[in-house]
Design a protein around this motif. Structure first.
Motif, mmCIF file in Angstrom:
data_model
loop_
_atom_site.group_PDB
_atom_site.id
_atom_site.type_symbol
_atom_site.label_atom_id
_atom_site.label_comp_id
_atom_site.label_asym_id
_atom_site.label_seq_id
_atom_site.Cartn_x
_atom_site.Cartn_y
_atom_site.Cartn_z
ATOM 1 N N LEU A 87 1.169 -0.843 0.390
ATOM 2 C CA LEU A 87 0.004 -0.307 -0.030
ATOM 3 C C LEU A 87 1.224 1.508 -0.196
ATOM 4 O O LEU A 87 0.746 2.032 -0.820
ATOM 5 N N TYR A 88 1.815 1.227 0.876
ATOM 6 C CA TYR A 88 3.117 2.181 0.400
ATOM 7 C C TYR A 88 3.555 2.524 -0.581
ATOM 8 O O TYR A 88 3.335 3.911 -1.172
ATOM 9 N N ILE A 89 3.643 1.238 -1.232
ATOM 10 C CA ILE A 89 4.172 1.834 -3.285
ATOM 11 C C ILE A 89 3.765 2.551 -3.470
ATOM 12 O O ILE A 89 4.192 3.151 -4.364
ATOM 13 N N PHE A 90 2.472 1.860 -3.452
ATOM 14 C CA PHE A 90 1.156 2.189 -4.059
ATOM 15 C C PHE A 90 1.047 3.891 -4.094
ATOM 16 O O PHE A 90 0.577 4.136 -5.133
ATOM 17 N N ALA A 91 1.134 4.498 -2.752
ATOM 18 C CA ALA A 91 0.572 5.402 -2.133
ATOM 19 C C ALA A 91 1.540 6.597 -2.888
ATOM 20 O O ALA A 91 1.974 7.720 -3.098
ATOM 21 N N ALA A 92 3.329 5.577 -2.373
ATOM 22 C CA ALA A 92 3.912 6.850 -3.235
ATOM 23 C C ALA A 92 4.235 6.892 -5.056
ATOM 24 O O ALA A 92 4.218 8.232 -5.521
ATOM 25 N N GLU A 93 3.800 6.070 -5.522
ATOM 26 C CA GLU A 93 3.618 5.893 -6.990
ATOM 27 C C GLU A 93 2.390 6.865 -7.056
ATOM 28 O O GLU A 93 2.767 8.065 -8.411
ATOM 29 N N VAL A 94 1.614 7.073 -6.203
ATOM 30 C CA VAL A 94 0.197 8.335 -6.729
ATOM 31 C C VAL A 94 1.181 9.470 -6.397
ATOM 32 O O VAL A 94 1.028 10.328 -7.322
ATOM 33 N N MET A 95 2.090 9.779 -5.255
ATOM 34 C CA MET A 95 2.090 10.694 -5.536
ATOM 35 C C MET A 95 3.728 11.168 -6.157
ATOM 36 O O MET A 95 3.710 12.569 -6.843
ATOM 37 N N LEU A 96 3.881 10.521 -6.727
ATOM 38 C CA LEU A 96 5.122 10.688 -7.379
ATOM 39 C C LEU A 96 4.188 11.494 -8.969
ATOM 40 O O LEU A 96 4.808 11.936 -9.812
ATOM 41 N N PHE A 97 3.655 10.467 -9.154
ATOM 42 C CA PHE A 97 2.356 10.560 -10.036
ATOM 43 C C PHE A 97 1.557 11.772 -10.496
ATOM 44 O O PHE A 97 1.673 12.830 -11.066
ATOM 45 N N THR A 98 1.362 12.736 -8.733
ATOM 46 C CA THR A 98 1.002 13.452 -8.698
ATOM 47 C C THR A 98 1.789 14.388 -8.903
ATOM 48 O O THR A 98 1.053 15.664 -9.348
ATOM 49 N N HIS A 99 2.775 14.219 -8.957
ATOM 50 C CA HIS A 99 3.560 15.706 -9.081
ATOM 51 C C HIS A 99 4.268 16.025 -10.273
ATOM 52 O O HIS A 99 4.175 17.034 -10.118
ATOM 53 N N ALA A 100 4.116 14.869 -11.355
ATOM 54 C CA ALA A 100 4.240 14.694 -12.095
ATOM 55 C C ALA A 100 3.601 15.629 -13.206
ATOM 56 O O ALA A 100 3.525 16.071 -14.173
#
Length: 138
Positions: free
Chosen positions: A2-15
């Motif tokens: 779940l943390y990895i998924f949330a980190a990926e979502v944050m990275l995508f949001t940042h992009a």
């Protein structure tokens, strides 16, 4: 996981945020050239210039972007200290996190911010107050 998924979502949001700031300016300039009225939308323009103003002020103060901080915290909780993962994650990381002296970022962000500010006056947004073109009833 779940943390990895949330980190990926944050990275995508940042992009998405970076894309909005960069492509927003390009669209404003193209809108001036092609007379697109939507680029004069005051809400679009206010969100655009405010987003960039936050980035510029953070760079002046030496503050790390909260999206970066949150993403790194999530990756740390997941035990994922390095940027490994999906293809998209890898390339988003390569595009967003490059190495340069801090002053380079400050100059780039400030210059970009000044260009956006100049466009505020060159491609004026419409007023937030709607003006009615009808005659009031007697």
């Amino acid at each position: 996981m779940l943390y990895i998924f949330a980190a990926e979502v944050m990275l995508f949001t940042h992009a998405l945020f970076v894309g909005f700031v960069i492509f927003g300016l390009l669209l404003i300039l193209a809108g001036k050239l092609f007379s697109w009225s939507w680029v004069r939308n005051p809400w679009f323009r206010l969100v655009h210039i405010t987003g960039l103003a936050v980035v510029v002020i953070q760079s002046w103060l030496g503050v790390i972007c909260p999206l970066t901080t949150l993403e790194m915290a999530l990756r740390s909780k997941a035990g994922d200290a390095v940027y490994e993962g999906s293809f998209i994650s890898h390339w988003l990381t390569e595009l967003l996190y490059y190495q340069a002296p801090e002053w380079v970022f400050i100059v780039c962000y400030t210059t970009f911010g000044l260009i956006v500010l100049a466009c505020w006056f060159w491609v004026r947004p419409r007023s937030f107050i709607r003006r009615e073109n009808h005659v009031p009833p007697n």
